[in-house]
Scaffold this active site. Structure first.
Site, mmCIF file in Angstrom:
data_model
loop_
_atom_site.group_PDB
_atom_site.id
_atom_site.type_symbol
_atom_site.label_atom_id
_atom_site.label_comp_id
_atom_site.label_asym_id
_atom_site.label_seq_id
_atom_site.Cartn_x
_atom_site.Cartn_y
_atom_site.Cartn_z
ATOM 1 N N GLU A 171 -6.871 4.403 -0.677
ATOM 2 C CA GLU A 171 -6.442 4.808 0.651
ATOM 3 C C GLU A 171 -5.642 6.099 0.504
ATOM 4 O O GLU A 171 -4.732 6.167 -0.310
ATOM 5 C CB GLU A 171 -5.567 3.692 1.236
ATOM 6 C CG GLU A 171 -5.169 3.872 2.661
ATOM 7 C CD GLU A 171 -4.451 2.631 3.175
ATOM 8 O OE1 GLU A 171 -5.140 1.717 3.659
ATOM 9 O OE2 GLU A 171 -3.219 2.562 3.061
ATOM 10 N N ASP A 207 -1.471 -5.435 4.062
ATOM 11 C CA ASP A 207 -2.845 -5.008 4.305
ATOM 12 C C ASP A 207 -3.954 -5.944 3.843
ATOM 13 O O ASP A 207 -4.834 -6.292 4.602
ATOM 14 C CB ASP A 207 -3.070 -3.638 3.672
ATOM 15 C CG ASP A 207 -2.276 -2.557 4.375
ATOM 16 O OD1 ASP A 207 -1.319 -2.893 5.077
ATOM 17 O OD2 ASP A 207 -2.593 -1.376 4.203
ATOM 18 N N LYS A 208 -3.974 -6.338 2.574
ATOM 19 C CA LYS A 208 -5.124 -7.081 2.054
ATOM 20 C C LYS A 208 -4.935 -8.583 2.111
ATOM 21 O O LYS A 208 -5.892 -9.344 1.940
ATOM 22 C CB LYS A 208 -5.426 -6.653 0.605
ATOM 23 C CG LYS A 208 -5.559 -5.150 0.414
ATOM 24 C CD LYS A 208 -6.491 -4.521 1.421
ATOM 25 C CE LYS A 208 -6.405 -3.015 1.437
ATOM 26 N NZ LYS A 208 -5.105 -2.455 1.763
ATOM 27 N N SER A 249 -5.555 5.554 5.329
ATOM 28 C CA SER A 249 -4.564 4.608 5.824
ATOM 29 C C SER A 249 -4.633 4.509 7.337
ATOM 30 O O SER A 249 -4.995 5.465 8.027
ATOM 31 C CB SER A 249 -3.165 5.068 5.400
ATOM 32 O OG SER A 249 -2.171 4.354 6.086
ATOM 33 N N ASP A 253 0.816 -1.210 0.000
ATOM 34 C CA ASP A 253 0.000 0.000 0.000
ATOM 35 C C ASP A 253 0.851 1.262 0.000
ATOM 36 O O ASP A 253 0.470 2.283 -0.576
ATOM 37 C CB ASP A 253 -0.931 0.007 1.209
ATOM 38 C CG ASP A 253 -2.207 -0.776 0.945
ATOM 39 O OD1 ASP A 253 -2.151 -1.719 0.142
ATOM 40 O OD2 ASP A 253 -3.247 -0.446 1.530
#
Length: 553
Positions: free
Chosen positions: A442, A120-121, A468, A78
């Site tokens: 984000e 993150d994902k 974020s 990210d």
């Protein structure tokens, strides 16, 4: 079981011949086959060490009598994707990760799974896959980065983005900017504050899908390798006892996760991921539950960007289990839930100790009596919007000011850097939602620019996109319905007064119903042109943010 479907019997001889082509022996085929889903790659700092984690898991599985087989999952950084078209491809990978893992497991069959995510994902994507597939599964992440040091102070990625804002404002020079650049991110691992990756890795412990320390042991510590070996061994116990993800991720476990989220001060992105995980578990998730739990749950941690402590500090203070032990004193957890340890949550945390009450406040001395996240509602967001309350300065908890409206993140950043945002403003960034973005970008760059210019205690930001976990200040995201769906945010005009009251969970556009109806008739919805490929399909299928930006069935 996999052996009955794919390996045993004369009719499965062709399958066995392909296993033999992999170099597997008859003895290996007689053991449980464990799939290891590795998110290793060489572009994401949080994933560059996952080859070592994967090898440790392989050893653990083999030591416990299983046959480990590795296959990959993709990952987007990210931070690297931030501020350009790449960020449109971040959230959308959550579903690619879940779907591709489902495809690999259903096509090849496994007795159990060890998931190795970090950033993150990958964590929510693999949790979604685990719930969907519902075969014994355990998680072990790559671990958090150590904090950097600049000017004698601990720093992280958020400080790096804020340094850009300070540079643009003329507060620091190029040499100082480079000092931040070289010092903010010193090791591999997920970025060192309570950002989305670390939030979700911590919540994986709470949900019962990760072993103790999964969320907090730093990536560079040898204890992380030990943890990976134990995860490899533990999957064999889960297979033996047939303990499955949906036995673990129950409605009670998800409530526990929301409660821990409030105490830890997690990223607002958890309010996208927990609903999506709950959906895969067949558990209803209503955003109103967040405020209900928040009202009862004290905020005990102020990790970066909310405060001066980092993941390494939380780990040294006793980790997630120590936080859970504190809030369990208030009777806020269901400690009877099963976990991947083969024990209940209550058994897991029984010996946990809070070793530093500056890092983990005690239940009777919290940072605040209410939790770290709040869901606001009002005519601007009738279906809700989300703010990380624990990272908002006290003077911004209640704010009223004129709107400055921008149709994209790029427009907003340009205006911020051009000095067009002044004290008291409410910056509105729209058409950045799940479908309208598409991809619900984000936006760390605009919030960091505001903070770097010293305006974070004077200016609010509101968007149908997301922020974020590294964001601080009155940054309110996930506005639902989003602009492209005809939400009220599409009809805000420059100068409109917006009222924000976080303690009362309210957000209002100070425009009459009649005027709003007139604008709905006169102002067309704007849809981005030239969207192709996966993003086009995603935009057609994705739900609103309040539902977790899930792919609609």
């Amino acid at each position: 079981m996999i052996k009955e479907k794919i390996i045993d019997g004369a009719h499965n001889a062709p399958h066995r011949s392909l296993y033999r082509a992999l170099g597997l022996t008859k003895e290996e085929l007689s053991r449980p086959i464990i799939g290891i889903v590795s998110s290793y790659n060489e572009i994401v700092p949080g994933h560059m060490n996952l080859d070592k984690i994967t090898e440790a898991v392989r050893l653990g599985v083999a030591m416990a009598g299983g046959t480990p087989i590795v296959f990959p999952a993709i990952a987007v950084c990210d931070g690297i994707a931030m501020g350009h078209v790449g960020m449109k491809y971040s959230l959308v990978t959550r579903d690619l990760i879940a779907d591709s893992t489902e495809a690999m497991v259903m096509a090849h069959g496994f007795d159990g799974l060890v998931m190795i995510p970090n950033c993150d994902k990958n964590v929510p994507g693999l949790l979604m896959a685990a719930a969907r597939l519902n075969i014994p599964t355990v998680f072990v992440s790559g671990g958090p980065m150590l904090a950097g040091r600049v000017e004698g102070k601990k720093r992280s990625l958020s400080a790096m983005f804020e340094a850009v804002g300070a540079y643009k404002a003329g507060k620091i020079d190029e040499d100082k900017l480079e000092e931040f650049e070289c010092g903010a991110c010193p090791t591999c691992g997920s970025c060192s504050g309570m950002y989305t990756a670390n939030s979700m890795n911590c919540l994986t412990e709470v949900l019962g899908m990760g072993l103790r320390g999964n969320g907090t042991i730093p990536a560079v510590y040898s204890a992380r390798i030990e943890l990976a070996k134990h995860a490899g061994m533990q999957i064999m116990e889960l297979v033996k006892r047939n303990i499955r993800p949906r036995d673990i991720m129950t409605e009670a476990a998800i409530r526990n996760a929301i409660t821990a989220d409030m105490a830890l001060g997690c990223s607002t992105n958890s309010m996208l991921h927990l609903p999506a995980i709950a959906n895969e578990c067949g558990v209803e998730f209503n955003l109103d539950l967040v405020n209900e739990i928040s009202e009862k749950t004290p905020n005990l941690c102020h990790l970066a960007p909310a405060g001066p402590t980092y993941m390494e500090d939380l780990n040294a203070a006793g980790g997630v289990y120590a936080v859970l032990r504190e809030i369990d004193k208030l009777g806020l957890l269901d400690t009877t839930v099963m976990t991947c340890t083969g024990k209940t949550l209550g058994e897991n945390i029984a010996d946990a100790k809070n070793l530093n009450t500056e890092v983990i406040r005690t239940a009777d001395n919290p940072y605040s009596k209410t939790g770290g996240i709040a869901v606001l509602r009002g005519n601007l967001a009738p279906d809700g919007c989300v703010v990380k309350r624990s990272a908002v300065a006290e003077e911004m908890l209640v704010h009223r000011g004129p709107a400055k409206v921008y149709e994209s993140e790029e427009e907003a950043i340009a205006a911020i850097y051009a000095g067009k945002i002044v004290k008291g403003d409410v910056v509105v960034i729209r058409y950045e939602g799940p479908a309208g973005g598409p991809g619900m970008r984000e936006m760390l760059s605009p919030t960091s620019a505001i903070a770097g210019m010293g305006l974070d205690k004077d200016v609010a930001l509101i968007t149908d996109g997301r922020f974020s976990g590294a964001t601080r200040g009155a940054s309110i995201g996930h506005v639902s319905p989003e602009a492209v769906a005809g939400g009220a945010i599409a009809y805000v005009k420059d100068g409109d007064i917006i009222s924000i009251n976080i303690p009362e969970y309210k957000i209002e556009l100070q425009v009459s119903d009649g005027e709003l109806a007139k604008r709905r008739a006169e102002m067309p919805i704007k849809k981005k042109e030239g969207i192709t490929g996966y993003l086009k399909r995603y935009a057609m299928m994705v739900s609103s943010a309040d539902k977790g930006a899930i792919i609609n069935k």
